[in-house]
Write an enzyme that holds these catalytic residues in place. Structure first.
Site, PDB file in Angstrom:
ATOM      1  N   CYS A  43      40.289  44.048  35.422  1.00 36.80           N
ATOM      2  CA  CYS A  43      40.121  42.912  36.335  1.00 36.80           C
ATOM      3  C   CYS A  43      41.339  41.995  36.321  1.00 36.80           C
ATOM      4  O   CYS A  43      41.852  41.618  37.365  1.00 36.80           O
ATOM      5  CB  CYS A  43      38.860  42.140  35.953  1.00 36.80           C
ATOM      6  SG  CYS A  43      38.596  40.700  36.982  1.00 36.80           S
ATOM      7  N   CYS A  48      40.815  42.776  40.075  1.00 40.10           N
ATOM      8  CA  CYS A  48      40.370  41.599  40.836  1.00 40.10           C
ATOM      9  C   CYS A  48      41.422  40.490  40.972  1.00 40.10           C
ATOM     10  O   CYS A  48      41.662  39.998  42.075  1.00 40.10           O
ATOM     11  CB  CYS A  48      39.153  40.958  40.181  1.00 40.10           C
ATOM     12  SG  CYS A  48      38.136  42.025  39.192  1.00 40.10           S
ATOM     13  N   LYS A  51      44.809  41.499  42.713  1.00 47.83           N
ATOM     14  CA  LYS A  51      44.401  41.842  44.093  1.00 47.83           C
ATOM     15  C   LYS A  51      44.192  40.585  44.921  1.00 47.83           C
ATOM     16  O   LYS A  51      44.689  40.472  46.045  1.00 47.83           O
ATOM     17  CB  LYS A  51      43.130  42.702  44.021  1.00 47.83           C
ATOM     18  CG  LYS A  51      42.516  43.129  45.324  1.00 47.83           C
ATOM     19  CD  LYS A  51      41.529  42.182  45.944  1.00 47.83           C
ATOM     20  CE  LYS A  51      40.442  41.689  45.059  1.00 47.83           C
ATOM     21  NZ  LYS A  51      39.419  42.673  44.718  1.00 47.83           N
ATOM     22  N   TYR A 177      35.747  49.904  48.304  1.00 48.42           N
ATOM     23  CA  TYR A 177      36.290  48.561  48.076  1.00 48.42           C
ATOM     24  C   TYR A 177      37.823  48.561  48.076  1.00 48.42           C
ATOM     25  O   TYR A 177      38.452  47.793  48.786  1.00 48.42           O
ATOM     26  CB  TYR A 177      35.874  48.054  46.693  1.00 48.42           C
ATOM     27  CG  TYR A 177      34.470  47.550  46.537  1.00 48.42           C
ATOM     28  CD1 TYR A 177      34.204  46.191  46.513  1.00 48.42           C
ATOM     29  CD2 TYR A 177      33.413  48.419  46.331  1.00 48.42           C
ATOM     30  CE1 TYR A 177      32.929  45.696  46.292  1.00 48.42           C
ATOM     31  CE2 TYR A 177      32.123  47.947  46.116  1.00 48.42           C
ATOM     32  CZ  TYR A 177      31.891  46.583  46.103  1.00 48.42           C
ATOM     33  OH  TYR A 177      30.622  46.112  45.891  1.00 48.42           O
ATOM     34  N   GLU A 181      40.386  46.925  50.889  1.00 45.37           N
ATOM     35  CA  GLU A 181      41.109  45.727  50.440  1.00 45.37           C
ATOM     36  C   GLU A 181      42.627  45.952  50.548  1.00 45.37           C
ATOM     37  O   GLU A 181      43.362  45.101  51.048  1.00 45.37           O
ATOM     38  CB  GLU A 181      40.718  45.380  49.006  1.00 45.37           C
ATOM     39  CG  GLU A 181      39.295  44.821  48.927  1.00 45.37           C
ATOM     40  CD  GLU A 181      38.866  44.435  47.518  1.00 45.37           C
ATOM     41  OE1 GLU A 181      39.534  44.819  46.542  1.00 45.37           O
ATOM     42  OE2 GLU A 181      37.835  43.730  47.399  1.00 45.37           O
ATOM     43  N   HIS A 438      27.889  20.633  59.512  1.00 47.33           N
ATOM     44  CA  HIS A 438      28.570  20.869  60.779  1.00 47.33           C
ATOM     45  C   HIS A 438      29.966  20.248  60.801  1.00 47.33           C
ATOM     46  O   HIS A 438      30.138  19.154  60.281  1.00 47.33           O
ATOM     47  CB  HIS A 438      27.724  20.250  61.905  1.00 47.33           C
ATOM     48  CG  HIS A 438      28.233  20.566  63.263  1.00 47.33           C
ATOM     49  ND1 HIS A 438      28.169  21.830  63.810  1.00 47.33           N
ATOM     50  CD2 HIS A 438      28.844  19.782  64.181  1.00 47.33           C
ATOM     51  CE1 HIS A 438      28.699  21.800  65.023  1.00 47.33           C
ATOM     52  NE2 HIS A 438      29.117  20.585  65.266  1.00 47.33           N
ATOM     53  N   GLU A 443      26.892  27.181  58.561  1.00 47.44           N
ATOM     54  CA  GLU A 443      25.686  26.578  59.153  1.00 47.44           C
ATOM     55  C   GLU A 443      24.905  27.590  59.984  1.00 47.44           C
ATOM     56  O   GLU A 443      23.707  27.416  60.233  1.00 47.44           O
ATOM     57  CB  GLU A 443      26.028  25.348  59.993  1.00 47.44           C
ATOM     58  CG  GLU A 443      26.764  25.638  61.282  1.00 47.44           C
ATOM     59  CD  GLU A 443      27.063  24.363  62.083  1.00 47.44           C
ATOM     60  OE1 GLU A 443      26.156  23.547  62.260  1.00 47.44           O
ATOM     61  OE2 GLU A 443      28.222  24.204  62.529  1.00 47.44           O
TER      62      GLU A 443
HETATM   63  P1  NDP Z   1      34.350  53.082  45.698  1.00 51.95           P
HETATM   64  O1  NDP Z   1      33.300  53.817  44.958  1.00 51.95           O
HETATM   65  O2  NDP Z   1      34.071  51.759  46.263  1.00 51.95           O
HETATM   66  O3  NDP Z   1      34.891  53.998  46.883  1.00 51.95           O
HETATM   67  C1  NDP Z   1      35.382  55.285  46.641  1.00 51.95           C
HETATM   68  C2  NDP Z   1      35.715  55.904  47.976  1.00 51.95           C
HETATM   69  O4  NDP Z   1      36.388  57.129  47.775  1.00 51.95           O
HETATM   70  C3  NDP Z   1      34.471  56.196  48.790  1.00 51.95           C
HETATM   71  O5  NDP Z   1      34.754  55.913  50.137  1.00 51.95           O
HETATM   72  C4  NDP Z   1      34.264  57.682  48.557  1.00 51.95           C
HETATM   73  O6  NDP Z   1      33.659  58.340  49.610  1.00 51.95           O
HETATM   74  C5  NDP Z   1      35.696  58.166  48.477  1.00 51.95           C
HETATM   75  N1  NDP Z   1      35.829  59.406  47.704  1.00 51.95           N
HETATM   76  C6  NDP Z   1      35.283  59.684  46.508  1.00 51.95           C
HETATM   77  N2  NDP Z   1      35.629  60.923  46.111  1.00 51.95           N
HETATM   78  C7  NDP Z   1      36.420  61.440  47.080  1.00 51.95           C
HETATM   79  C8  NDP Z   1      37.066  62.692  47.257  1.00 51.95           C
HETATM   80  N3  NDP Z   1      36.976  63.653  46.342  1.00 51.95           N
HETATM   81  N4  NDP Z   1      37.793  62.872  48.393  1.00 51.95           N
HETATM   82  C9  NDP Z   1      37.863  61.903  49.322  1.00 51.95           C
HETATM   83  N5  NDP Z   1      37.266  60.700  49.207  1.00 51.95           N
HETATM   84  C10 NDP Z   1      36.545  60.475  48.095  1.00 51.95           C
HETATM   85  O7  NDP Z   1      35.577  53.071  44.689  1.00 51.95           O
HETATM   86  P2  NDP Z   1      36.919  52.229  44.627  1.00 51.95           P
HETATM   87  O8  NDP Z   1      37.886  53.149  43.989  1.00 51.95           O
HETATM   88  O9  NDP Z   1      37.249  51.620  45.918  1.00 51.95           O
HETATM   89  O10 NDP Z   1      36.528  51.082  43.608  1.00 51.95           O
HETATM   90  C11 NDP Z   1      35.899  51.404  42.372  1.00 51.95           C
HETATM   91  C12 NDP Z   1      34.852  50.400  42.029  1.00 51.95           C
HETATM   92  O11 NDP Z   1      35.476  49.219  41.551  1.00 51.95           O
HETATM   93  C13 NDP Z   1      33.988  49.931  43.193  1.00 51.95           C
HETATM   94  O12 NDP Z   1      32.914  50.769  43.449  1.00 51.95           O
HETATM   95  C14 NDP Z   1      33.547  48.573  42.732  1.00 51.95           C
HETATM   96  O13 NDP Z   1      32.422  48.715  41.898  1.00 51.95           O
HETATM   97  C15 NDP Z   1      34.733  48.091  41.926  1.00 51.95           C
HETATM   98  N6  NDP Z   1      35.572  47.200  42.742  1.00 51.95           N
HETATM   99  C16 NDP Z   1      35.053  46.010  43.148  1.00 51.95           C
HETATM  100  C17 NDP Z   1      35.805  45.145  43.918  1.00 51.95           C
HETATM  101  C18 NDP Z   1      35.210  43.856  44.346  1.00 51.95           C
HETATM  102  O14 NDP Z   1      34.227  43.425  43.758  1.00 51.95           O
HETATM  103  N7  NDP Z   1      35.751  43.203  45.376  1.00 51.95           N
HETATM  104  C19 NDP Z   1      37.169  45.467  44.316  1.00 51.95           C
HETATM  105  C20 NDP Z   1      37.609  46.759  43.868  1.00 51.95           C
HETATM  106  C21 NDP Z   1      36.832  47.572  43.105  1.00 51.95           C
HETATM  107  P3  NDP Z   1      32.057  58.464  49.773  1.00 51.95           P
HETATM  108  O15 NDP Z   1      31.582  57.122  50.219  1.00 51.95           O
HETATM  109  O16 NDP Z   1      31.897  59.505  50.805  1.00 51.95           O
HETATM  110  O17 NDP Z   1      31.536  58.853  48.427  1.00 51.95           O
END
Ligand code: NDP
Length: 458
Positions: A43, A48, A51, A177, A181, A438, A443
């Site tokens: 983080c 976080c 980012k 995510y 982002e 407002h 709101e």
């Molecule tokens: P996410 O789980 O959010 O997203 C992963 C993405 O990668 C999904 O769209 C998934 O597709 C895709 N994917 C997974 N495997 C493959 C593959 N083999 N080939 C192609 N695409 C694939 O993970 P992130 O890496 O974005 O982030 C990890 C975690 O970190 C998040 O889930 C969250 O918990 C945390 N995080 C939180 C943030 C916040 O609070 N603002 C910011 C960043 C991270 P599909 O949907 O089809 O499975």
């Protein structure tokens, strides 16, 4: 002589581990913590916090453009990626140091190497064994990348924060995510961004209106989004460019300067010695724990991303605190995670708490849906064609608000407050009875009148 060197040995200096160590020490326990990389964890070091700093930086391009609508003449602005990264690094170093000094001030012994578990009560650091009454695994996660030809040419979120230069043309793979982002960040800073996702719509699991709305807004910013597309191979071609073959594209491969994989994260258990000690893991490699964070070995606990549950910093912090309170404080404590709000710092950002429309309908016979989709006051003069979405989902029977969702400026800031109301069981009538503030975007949440009713079987 005490029976153990330490009463609590924490492995991993991220959000969950640091909080647990400090709370345990506060209860009077003898505590050590070991971190093989930098204190602060994902983080603070490469998640976080940096980012969010990059999100702030990237927003200026829109702000400069919008300023003209408010009477400002802004000379062409220039951006320096190395300057931003240096400033970010300085802040991260300050925070990491603060984590360490807070641990020391709490009386925790701070070690700087990776640790390995030798048995139920022994941890090894730099070849030296330490005995511990309780051990906490808080080693977090790391990026997952699928194995396709040329994957070694791709970046992950581990590297993207420290690139020497901003890539001009970047491909982001994934629809979660991190992908959305970074699409916003890199676009705002001046890169040409293509996002490639294998599914039908970005952000699987979020409310469908939210997903669609964000897609629309990202497209307006000229982020190219390719859905139902997979990467077949990546190759380095002339002048260092990366040629990427994408499934289902008849137009042939595309050229980029960098490819960023944001395809999820996996629990970080390598080298911990879990198999040797017999700590059970789930099919995704996450350490299996009960509601108190205890593994199948009673003296070993685990919290945060390494348990592969909800991978969010505030959740790891809650879990870490609960373990420390259970072992050394008031007694058995379960982290209360009944309502977990979350934010996606896309541009515009998303704030969400509670159930999506689909999930609400799966659990309730009748739901009322309230929606507003509007241009905010700011965008009237900015001339920017950006729209805000807000949505409430209400249980038809009890009238309790089940979910609140927003895509638009300040959505995470707004949803944090609504999470309190929803956790307390607020009804739609409670929202309606609340006087509006407002003129704000927030709101709209207390002035929603038009509803659509859906029934599970209808
Ligand atoms: P996410 O789980 O959010 O997203 C992963 C993405 O990668 C999904 O769209 C998934 O597709 C895709 N994917 C997974 N495997 C493959 C593959 N083999 N080939 C192609 N695409 C694939 O993970 P992130 O890496 O974005 O982030 C990890 C975690 O970190 C998040 O889930 C969250 O918990 C945390 N995080 C939180 C943030 C916040 O609070 N603002 C910011 C960043 C991270 P599909 O949907 O089809 O499975």
């Amino acid at each position: 002589m005490p029976e153990f060197d330490y009463q609590f040995f924490v492995i991993g200096g991220g959000s969950g581990g640091v909080r647990s160590a400090r709370i345990a020490a506060g209860h009077g326990a003898r505590v050590a913590i070991s971190e093989g990389y930098r204190y602060g964890g994902t983080c603070v070091i490469r998640g976080c916090v940096p980012k969010k700093l990059l999100v702030y930086a990237s927003h200026f391009s829109d702000d400069f453009a919008d300023a003209q609508g408010f009477g400002w003449s802004v000379p062409p602005a220039r951006f320096s990626w190395p300057q931003l990264i240096a400033a970010k690094n300085q802040e991260i170093a300050r925070l990491s140091e603060l984590y360490e000094s807070n641990l020391r001030r709490s009386g925790v012994k701070v070690l700087h190497s990776a640790a390995r578990i030798l048995d139920a009560h022994t941890v090894e650091v730099d070849g030296r064994p330490f005995s511990a009454q309780h051990i906490l695994i808080a080693t977090g996660g790391r990026p997952f990348v699928p194995s396709i030809p040329g994957i070694e040419l791709a970046l992950t979120s581990n590297e993207v924060f420290d690139l020497p230069q901003l890539p001009q043309r970047i491909l982001i793979v994934g629809g979660g995510y991190i992908a959305v982002e970074f699409a916003g960040i890199l676009k705002g800073l001046g890169a040409q961004v293509t996002l490639c996702y294998r599914g039908e719509q970005l952000l699987r699991g979020f409310d469908d209106d939210v997903r669609q709305h964000l897609h629309g807004e990202m497209s307006k910013k000229d982020i190219r989004i390719l859905l139902q597309s997979d990467i077949v191979r990546i190759e380095r071609v002339a002048a260092g460019a990366l040629q990427v073959e994408i499934s289902g594209r008849s137009q042939g491969p595309l050229l980029f300067d960098a490819v960023l994989y944001a395809t999820g994260r996996v629990p970080n258990t390598d080298g911990l010695g879990l198999a040797q000690v017999g700590v059970e893991v789930d099919s995704a490699g996450g350490v299996r724990v009960d509601e108190y964070g205890r593994t199948n070995i009673p003296s070993i606990h685990a919290v945060g991303d390494v348990t592969n549950r909800i991978a969010l910093t505030p959740v790891a912090i809650r879990e870490g605190a609960a373990v420390a309170n259970t072992l050394f404080g008031p007694g058995p404590t379960v982290a209360d995670l009944t309502v977990v709000p979350s934010a996606v710092f896309s541009q515009p950002p998303i704030g969400t708490v509670g159930l999506s429309e689909t999930d609400a309908l799966a659990r309730h016979d009748v739901i009322d849906i309230y929606r507003a989709n509007f241009r905010s006051l700011r965008q009237t003069l900015s001339g920017r064609d950006e729209r805000t979405l807000i949505k409430l989902i209400v249980d038809g029977a009890s009238q309790r608000v089940l979910g609140a969702h927003m895509v638009g400026a300040d959505a995470p800031e707004i949803i944090q407050g609504l999470a309190i109301a929803i956790r307390m069981g607020a009804t739609k009538a409670d929202f309606d009875a609340t006087v509006a503030l407002h003129p704000t975007t927030a709101e709209e949440f207390v002035t929603l009148r038009e509803k659509t009713t859906r029934t599970r079987h209808g």
